[in-house]
Design a protein around this motif. Sequence first.
Motif, PDB file in Angstrom:
ATOM      1  N   THR A 243      43.160  19.163  43.683  1.00 35.26           N
ATOM      2  CA  THR A 243      44.343  19.958  43.300  1.00 35.26           C
ATOM      3  C   THR A 243      45.651  19.358  43.785  1.00 35.26           C
ATOM      4  O   THR A 243      46.720  19.847  43.395  1.00 35.26           O
ATOM      5  N   GLY A 244      45.601  18.349  44.649  1.00 34.97           N
ATOM      6  CA  GLY A 244      46.822  17.737  45.155  1.00 34.97           C
ATOM      7  C   GLY A 244      47.589  18.599  46.136  1.00 34.97           C
ATOM      8  O   GLY A 244      48.808  18.459  46.273  1.00 34.97           O
ATOM      9  N   GLN A 245      46.894  19.483  46.865  1.00 33.58           N
ATOM     10  CA  GLN A 245      47.549  20.390  47.798  1.00 33.58           C
ATOM     11  C   GLN A 245      47.857  19.758  49.150  1.00 33.58           C
ATOM     12  O   GLN A 245      48.463  20.411  49.999  1.00 33.58           O
ATOM     13  N   ALA A 246      47.441  18.516  49.344  1.00 30.20           N
ATOM     14  CA  ALA A 246      47.670  17.853  50.629  1.00 30.20           C
ATOM     15  C   ALA A 246      47.790  16.352  50.388  1.00 30.20           C
ATOM     16  O   ALA A 246      47.319  15.833  49.371  1.00 30.20           O
ATOM     17  N   PRO A 247      48.398  15.628  51.333  1.00 29.50           N
ATOM     18  CA  PRO A 247      48.508  14.172  51.193  1.00 29.50           C
ATOM     19  C   PRO A 247      47.177  13.493  51.498  1.00 29.50           C
ATOM     20  O   PRO A 247      46.152  14.152  51.712  1.00 29.50           O
ATOM     21  N   SER A 248      47.196  12.181  51.556  1.00 30.98           N
ATOM     22  CA  SER A 248      45.947  11.445  51.764  1.00 30.98           C
ATOM     23  C   SER A 248      45.410  11.581  53.183  1.00 30.98           C
ATOM     24  O   SER A 248      44.204  11.463  53.406  1.00 30.98           O
ATOM     25  N   SER A 249      46.287  11.821  54.154  1.00 33.18           N
ATOM     26  CA  SER A 249      45.857  12.003  55.538  1.00 33.18           C
ATOM     27  C   SER A 249      46.568  13.212  56.128  1.00 33.18           C
ATOM     28  O   SER A 249      47.777  13.373  55.955  1.00 33.18           O
ATOM     29  N   TYR A 250      45.813  14.055  56.821  1.00 34.01           N
ATOM     30  CA  TYR A 250      46.391  15.248  57.430  1.00 34.01           C
ATOM     31  C   TYR A 250      45.439  15.769  58.491  1.00 34.01           C
ATOM     32  O   TYR A 250      44.330  15.243  58.678  1.00 34.01           O
ATOM     33  N   THR A 251      45.864  16.823  59.193  1.00 33.17           N
ATOM     34  CA  THR A 251      45.105  17.345  60.323  1.00 33.17           C
ATOM     35  C   THR A 251      44.992  18.855  60.255  1.00 33.17           C
ATOM     36  O   THR A 251      45.977  19.551  59.985  1.00 33.17           O
ATOM     37  N   PHE A 252      43.765  19.356  60.494  1.00 35.51           N
ATOM     38  CA  PHE A 252      43.532  20.781  60.669  1.00 35.51           C
ATOM     39  C   PHE A 252      43.563  21.122  62.162  1.00 35.51           C
ATOM     40  O   PHE A 252      43.005  20.391  62.985  1.00 35.51           O
ATOM     41  N   SER A 253      44.167  22.249  62.489  1.00 34.96           N
ATOM     42  CA  SER A 253      44.008  22.875  63.796  1.00 34.96           C
ATOM     43  C   SER A 253      43.005  24.006  63.638  1.00 34.96           C
ATOM     44  O   SER A 253      43.062  24.769  62.680  1.00 34.96           O
ATOM     45  N   GLN A 254      42.064  24.116  64.567  1.00 36.94           N
ATOM     46  CA  GLN A 254      41.089  25.199  64.546  1.00 36.94           C
ATOM     47  C   GLN A 254      40.742  25.587  65.974  1.00 36.94           C
ATOM     48  O   GLN A 254      40.873  24.783  66.898  1.00 36.94           O
ATOM     49  N   GLY A 255      40.305  26.820  66.175  1.00 39.28           N
ATOM     50  CA  GLY A 255      39.921  27.299  67.490  1.00 39.28           C
ATOM     51  C   GLY A 255      41.053  27.910  68.286  1.00 39.28           C
ATOM     52  O   GLY A 255      40.842  28.346  69.429  1.00 39.28           O
ATOM     53  N   THR A 256      42.245  27.981  67.717  1.00 36.84           N
ATOM     54  CA  THR A 256      43.402  28.522  68.434  1.00 36.84           C
ATOM     55  C   THR A 256      43.148  29.937  68.923  1.00 36.84           C
ATOM     56  O   THR A 256      43.472  30.292  70.067  1.00 36.84           O
ATOM     57  N   ALA A 257      42.554  30.763  68.059  1.00 38.89           N
ATOM     58  CA  ALA A 257      42.301  32.163  68.409  1.00 38.89           C
ATOM     59  C   ALA A 257      41.261  32.303  69.510  1.00 38.89           C
ATOM     60  O   ALA A 257      41.131  33.375  70.115  1.00 38.89           O
ATOM     61  N   LEU A 258      40.504  31.232  69.793  1.00 38.27           N
ATOM     62  CA  LEU A 258      39.451  31.254  70.814  1.00 38.27           C
ATOM     63  C   LEU A 258      39.839  30.481  72.065  1.00 38.27           C
ATOM     64  O   LEU A 258      38.997  30.258  72.932  1.00 38.27           O
ATOM     65  N   ASP A 259      41.105  30.050  72.139  1.00 38.56           N
ATOM     66  CA  ASP A 259      41.564  29.173  73.223  1.00 38.56           C
ATOM     67  C   ASP A 259      40.752  27.888  73.274  1.00 38.56           C
ATOM     68  O   ASP A 259      40.430  27.370  74.334  1.00 38.56           O
TER      69      ASP A 259
END
Length: 297
Positions: A243-259
């Motif tokens: 869908t082209g919603q992001a570039p070729s390289s990017y980063t997810f953050s996860q676990g924030t709600a769990l410290d």
Amino acid sequence: MTDTPPHPLSHSYAVVDVFNGTAFKGNAVGVVFDADNLSDAEMLSFTRWTNLSEAVFVLTATDPLADYRLRIFSSLHELDFAGHPTLGACHAWLEKTGHQALRDYVQQCGVGLVTLRRSVEGLAFRAPPLIRSGLIDASLLERVSSGLRLQAVGARLVSAQWVDNGAGWLALMIDDRDKLLALKPDFAQLDGLAIGVLAPWRSPPCDGEVDFELRAFIAGDSLPEDPATGSLAAGIAQWFAQTGQAPSSYTFSQGTALDRPCRIRVSTMADGIWIGGATKTLIRGQVQFPGSVATRG
């Protein structure tokens, strides 16, 4: 004083933290080696005992193209594929076997062969093909939205898609990161589902260190929210590539709600979409499975 040799029914064991280089802040996976003699019931029982999101069992490969075979268990059942167990198992296997080369390695698992790449940046796996994609049925989407309690936090659903690569994921994008972090799902409504929810880290996304916040919910599991989920990130990355919603390289953050502030790297290259992150062994030792040899002669 000499070291006591391992018990004949014991197996080498490691716990590897994945997607965060700081100890005890990533998503831990238990890795049991030389597991060819273990039964399905023993693997599932051990996984439930660890109280980790997953445990994995390294076996002799049956495909000549693979370096090793992996079976992956959650507290609910066996999984055909999972991301952080794939990275953690490869990290532990490389340490145990002494392999040092910066090259590709091949894991055999329920979805077939998965390629892992060891580079100066660490380990990454090539996203396996989706086994289910496309739009989510309207009635199911309504159930999921209700179970996530999107309305309670004022979240707006932006888009939704099946992103199942062997772990059963479906994914929803909502409009705001703060609303995502405020979600308090009603897991009774979500029983039997594996759901990823993401939002842009900022507006517009993809202009800083982290581009998207991600949460993963597995109703009925001993850990109903996963701190970091490589399989989900891989499925979403394939959706975004279409869908082209992001570039070729990017980063997810996860676990924030769990410290547990994890980071999952996505890189789209000529030979596929690669999912990577930090891996660090925190525990090494032996685990005993009573009767694992005796019951099999």
